[in-house]
Design a protein around this motif. Structure first.
Motif, PDB file in Angstrom:
ATOM      1  N   PHE A  59       0.867  46.151  61.879  1.00 52.65           N
ATOM      2  CA  PHE A  59      -0.105  47.199  61.997  1.00 52.65           C
ATOM      3  C   PHE A  59      -0.861  47.040  63.326  1.00 52.65           C
ATOM      4  CE2 PHE A  59      -4.488  48.243  62.307  1.00 52.65           C
ATOM      5  CZ  PHE A  59      -4.272  49.837  61.959  1.00 52.65           C
ATOM      6  N   TRP A  60      -0.989  45.796  63.800  1.00 50.99           N
ATOM      7  CA  TRP A  60      -1.768  45.539  64.928  1.00 50.99           C
ATOM      8  C   TRP A  60      -0.763  45.594  66.161  1.00 50.99           C
ATOM      9  CZ3 TRP A  60      -6.492  46.626  65.206  1.00 50.99           C
ATOM     10  CH2 TRP A  60      -7.324  46.493  64.096  1.00 50.99           C
ATOM     11  N   LEU A  61       0.477  45.282  66.023  1.00 47.71           N
ATOM     12  CA  LEU A  61       1.443  45.462  67.082  1.00 47.71           C
ATOM     13  C   LEU A  61       1.706  46.997  66.925  1.00 47.71           C
ATOM     14  CD1 LEU A  61       3.734  42.515  66.599  1.00 47.71           C
ATOM     15  CD2 LEU A  61       2.358  42.862  68.331  1.00 47.71           C
ATOM     16  N   ALA A  62       1.856  47.559  66.054  1.00 46.52           N
ATOM     17  CA  ALA A  62       2.219  49.073  65.870  1.00 46.52           C
ATOM     18  C   ALA A  62       1.105  49.896  66.874  1.00 46.52           C
ATOM     19  CB  ALA A  62       2.140  49.717  64.582  1.00 46.52           C
ATOM     20  N   VAL A  63      -0.367  49.435  66.620  1.00 50.38           N
ATOM     21  CA  VAL A  63      -1.482  50.008  67.471  1.00 50.38           C
ATOM     22  C   VAL A  63      -1.162  50.012  68.852  1.00 50.38           C
ATOM     23  CG1 VAL A  63      -3.693  50.050  67.809  1.00 50.38           C
ATOM     24  CG2 VAL A  63      -2.826  50.001  65.243  1.00 50.38           C
ATOM     25  N   LEU A  64      -0.879  48.732  69.304  1.00 50.62           N
ATOM     26  CA  LEU A  64      -0.470  48.441  70.535  1.00 50.62           C
ATOM     27  C   LEU A  64       0.586  49.358  71.251  1.00 50.62           C
ATOM     28  CD1 LEU A  64      -0.856  46.646  73.280  1.00 50.62           C
ATOM     29  CD2 LEU A  64       0.784  44.992  72.204  1.00 50.62           C
ATOM     30  N   TYR A  65       1.848  49.247  70.522  1.00 51.71           N
ATOM     31  CA  TYR A  65       3.102  49.883  70.970  1.00 51.71           C
ATOM     32  C   TYR A  65       3.042  51.443  71.037  1.00 51.71           C
ATOM     33  CZ  TYR A  65       5.390  45.427  70.159  1.00 51.71           C
ATOM     34  OH  TYR A  65       5.731  44.184  70.070  1.00 51.71           O
ATOM     35  N   PHE A  66       2.124  52.047  69.992  1.00 55.86           N
ATOM     36  CA  PHE A  66       1.947  53.549  69.795  1.00 55.86           C
ATOM     37  C   PHE A  66       0.976  53.782  70.962  1.00 55.86           C
ATOM     38  CE2 PHE A  66       4.071  53.058  65.790  1.00 55.86           C
ATOM     39  CZ  PHE A  66       5.097  54.153  66.087  1.00 55.86           C
ATOM     40  N   THR A  67      -0.176  52.994  71.091  1.00 52.73           N
ATOM     41  CA  THR A  67      -0.766  53.204  72.281  1.00 52.73           C
ATOM     42  C   THR A  67      -0.391  53.178  73.632  1.00 52.73           C
ATOM     43  OG1 THR A  67      -2.994  52.275  70.810  1.00 52.73           O
ATOM     44  CG2 THR A  67      -3.326  52.497  73.445  1.00 52.73           C
ATOM     45  N   SER A 115       2.693  53.769  74.324  1.00 48.15           N
ATOM     46  CA  SER A 115       3.502  54.903  74.337  1.00 48.15           C
ATOM     47  C   SER A 115       2.659  56.205  74.634  1.00 48.15           C
ATOM     48  CB  SER A 115       4.264  54.880  73.216  1.00 48.15           C
ATOM     49  OG  SER A 115       5.200  53.954  72.925  1.00 48.15           O
ATOM     50  N   ALA A 116       1.516  56.275  74.050  1.00 47.60           N
ATOM     51  CA  ALA A 116       0.659  57.450  74.183  1.00 47.60           C
ATOM     52  C   ALA A 116       0.363  57.582  75.810  1.00 47.60           C
ATOM     53  CB  ALA A 116      -0.540  57.364  73.292  1.00 47.60           C
ATOM     54  N   VAL A 117      -0.089  56.521  76.213  1.00 45.11           N
ATOM     55  CA  VAL A 117      -0.359  56.530  77.777  1.00 45.11           C
ATOM     56  C   VAL A 117       0.852  56.860  78.656  1.00 45.11           C
ATOM     57  CG1 VAL A 117      -1.214  54.914  79.787  1.00 45.11           C
ATOM     58  CG2 VAL A 117      -2.344  54.754  77.399  1.00 45.11           C
ATOM     59  N   LEU A 118       1.891  56.252  78.127  1.00 44.01           N
ATOM     60  CA  LEU A 118       3.295  56.452  79.152  1.00 44.01           C
ATOM     61  C   LEU A 118       3.841  57.816  79.078  1.00 44.01           C
ATOM     62  CD1 LEU A 118       5.312  52.976  78.603  1.00 44.01           C
ATOM     63  CD2 LEU A 118       3.923  53.884  80.472  1.00 44.01           C
ATOM     64  N   THR A 119       3.049  58.583  77.965  1.00 40.98           N
ATOM     65  CA  THR A 119       3.598  60.032  77.682  1.00 40.98           C
ATOM     66  C   THR A 119       3.155  60.815  79.156  1.00 40.98           C
ATOM     67  OG1 THR A 119       1.771  60.768  76.378  1.00 40.98           O
ATOM     68  CG2 THR A 119       3.972  60.309  75.446  1.00 40.98           C
ATOM     69  N   LEU A 125       6.237  60.665  81.106  1.00 42.12           N
ATOM     70  CA  LEU A 125       7.242  61.243  80.307  1.00 42.12           C
ATOM     71  C   LEU A 125       8.111  60.203  79.568  1.00 42.12           C
ATOM     72  CD1 LEU A 125       8.352  64.249  82.366  1.00 42.12           C
ATOM     73  CD2 LEU A 125       6.863  64.123  80.530  1.00 42.12           C
ATOM     74  N   ILE A 126       7.992  58.882  80.177  1.00 42.61           N
ATOM     75  CA  ILE A 126       8.873  57.775  79.428  1.00 42.61           C
ATOM     76  C   ILE A 126       8.164  57.419  78.060  1.00 42.61           C
ATOM     77  CG2 ILE A 126       7.559  55.803  80.441  1.00 42.61           C
ATOM     78  CD1 ILE A 126      10.356  54.499  80.546  1.00 42.61           C
ATOM     79  N   GLY A 127       6.997  57.848  77.994  1.00 44.44           N
ATOM     80  CA  GLY A 127       6.383  57.735  76.549  1.00 44.44           C
ATOM     81  C   GLY A 127       6.998  58.143  75.248  1.00 44.44           C
ATOM     82  N   PHE A 128       7.767  59.147  75.592  1.00 47.63           N
ATOM     83  CA  PHE A 128       8.561  59.689  74.326  1.00 47.63           C
ATOM     84  C   PHE A 128       9.731  58.737  73.966  1.00 47.63           C
ATOM     85  CE2 PHE A 128       6.867  63.692  76.596  1.00 47.63           C
ATOM     86  CZ  PHE A 128       5.837  63.997  75.540  1.00 47.63           C
ATOM     87  N   VAL A 129      10.051  58.313  74.824  1.00 44.49           N
ATOM     88  CA  VAL A 129      11.184  57.210  74.647  1.00 44.49           C
ATOM     89  C   VAL A 129      10.557  56.011  73.955  1.00 44.49           C
ATOM     90  CG1 VAL A 129      12.965  55.547  75.581  1.00 44.49           C
ATOM     91  CG2 VAL A 129      12.474  58.008  76.440  1.00 44.49           C
ATOM     92  N   THR A 130       9.588  55.761  74.473  1.00 44.36           N
ATOM     93  CA  THR A 130       8.914  54.390  74.121  1.00 44.36           C
ATOM     94  C   THR A 130       8.431  54.532  72.673  1.00 44.36           C
ATOM     95  OG1 THR A 130       6.994  54.777  75.273  1.00 44.36           O
ATOM     96  CG2 THR A 130       8.651  53.269  76.074  1.00 44.36           C
ATOM     97  N   TRP A 131       7.838  55.770  72.278  1.00 41.00           N
ATOM     98  CA  TRP A 131       7.172  56.278  71.277  1.00 41.00           C
ATOM     99  C   TRP A 131       8.351  56.004  69.908  1.00 41.00           C
ATOM    100  CZ3 TRP A 131       8.409  59.802  67.332  1.00 41.00           C
ATOM    101  CH2 TRP A 131       7.594  59.919  66.256  1.00 41.00           C
ATOM    102  N   LEU A 132       9.538  56.522  70.313  1.00 41.69           N
ATOM    103  CA  LEU A 132      10.860  56.523  69.457  1.00 41.69           C
ATOM    104  C   LEU A 132      11.128  55.131  69.032  1.00 41.69           C
ATOM    105  CD1 LEU A 132      13.209  57.914  67.916  1.00 41.69           C
ATOM    106  CD2 LEU A 132      14.208  58.116  70.166  1.00 41.69           C
ATOM    107  N   ALA A 133      11.313  54.159  70.342  1.00 43.29           N
ATOM    108  CA  ALA A 133      11.688  52.776  70.246  1.00 43.29           C
ATOM    109  C   ALA A 133      10.535  52.339  69.041  1.00 43.29           C
ATOM    110  CB  ALA A 133      11.579  52.426  71.562  1.00 43.29           C
ATOM    111  N   ALA A 134       9.401  52.683  69.240  1.00 45.56           N
ATOM    112  CA  ALA A 134       8.184  51.847  68.545  1.00 45.56           C
ATOM    113  C   ALA A 134       8.515  52.532  66.977  1.00 45.56           C
ATOM    114  CB  ALA A 134       6.968  52.290  68.785  1.00 45.56           C
ATOM    115  N   VAL A 135       8.702  53.624  66.669  1.00 43.70           N
ATOM    116  CA  VAL A 135       9.096  54.036  65.382  1.00 43.70           C
ATOM    117  C   VAL A 135      10.475  53.385  64.716  1.00 43.70           C
ATOM    118  CG1 VAL A 135      10.142  56.073  64.220  1.00 43.70           C
ATOM    119  CG2 VAL A 135       8.175  56.487  65.588  1.00 43.70           C
TER     120      VAL A 135
END
Length: 130
Positions: A75-83, A85-89, A92-102
């Motif tokens: 949970f806590w790592l997902a919060v970090l990774y998705f946060t 990713s949100a900043v990196l959007t 535009l690279i955030g969409f790729v990191t969001w997919l990697a986090a999923v």
């Protein structure tokens, strides 16, 4: 540092085993399912899942408690990774990191469920990866 005071307590494992049967793995499976559902609910169900993991941690054999610790870390790592990713959007690279986090989240949950079915602790509980 281990945040679980009952980690690897053989006496507690023996007491739990003497109480009869194999431990109920329903709640850890529910928590994994809530983590997965968090992908489409924006993390709301994952929040419910981590609360359940905190509540149930320390009530079963050590291998089951390791699942709760794994779920809490997930949970806590997902919060970090998705946060991140949100900043990196913004660049535009955030969409790729969001997919990697999923993908990362799905793999961790599947590995956890597999470990539950085998009645063993998940592999690499302390890793930041899978």
């Amino acid at each position: 540092m281990n945040d679980n005071p009952h980690h690897d307590d053989p006496l507690r494992d023996r007491v739990v085993a003497e109480q009869g049967g194999s431990p109920d793995t329903t709640m850890p499976i529910v928590v994994y399912a809530l983590h997965l559902a968090g992908i489409v609910t924006g993390g709301l169900t994952a929040l419910v899942g981590v609360v359940i993991a905190y509540v149930y941690r320390g009530r079963g054999p050590s291998w089951l408690d390791e699942h709760y610790r794994y779920q809490i870390r997930t949970f806590w790592l997902a919060v970090l990774y998705f946060t991140v990713s949100a900043v990196l959007t913004l660049v535009l690279i955030g969409f790729v990191t969001w997919l990697a986090a999923v993908v990362w989240l799905v793999i961790r949950c599947v590995k956890g469920i597999k470990g539950l079915q085998e009645q063993r602790a998940p592999d690499n509980v302390d890793t930041w990866l899978v």
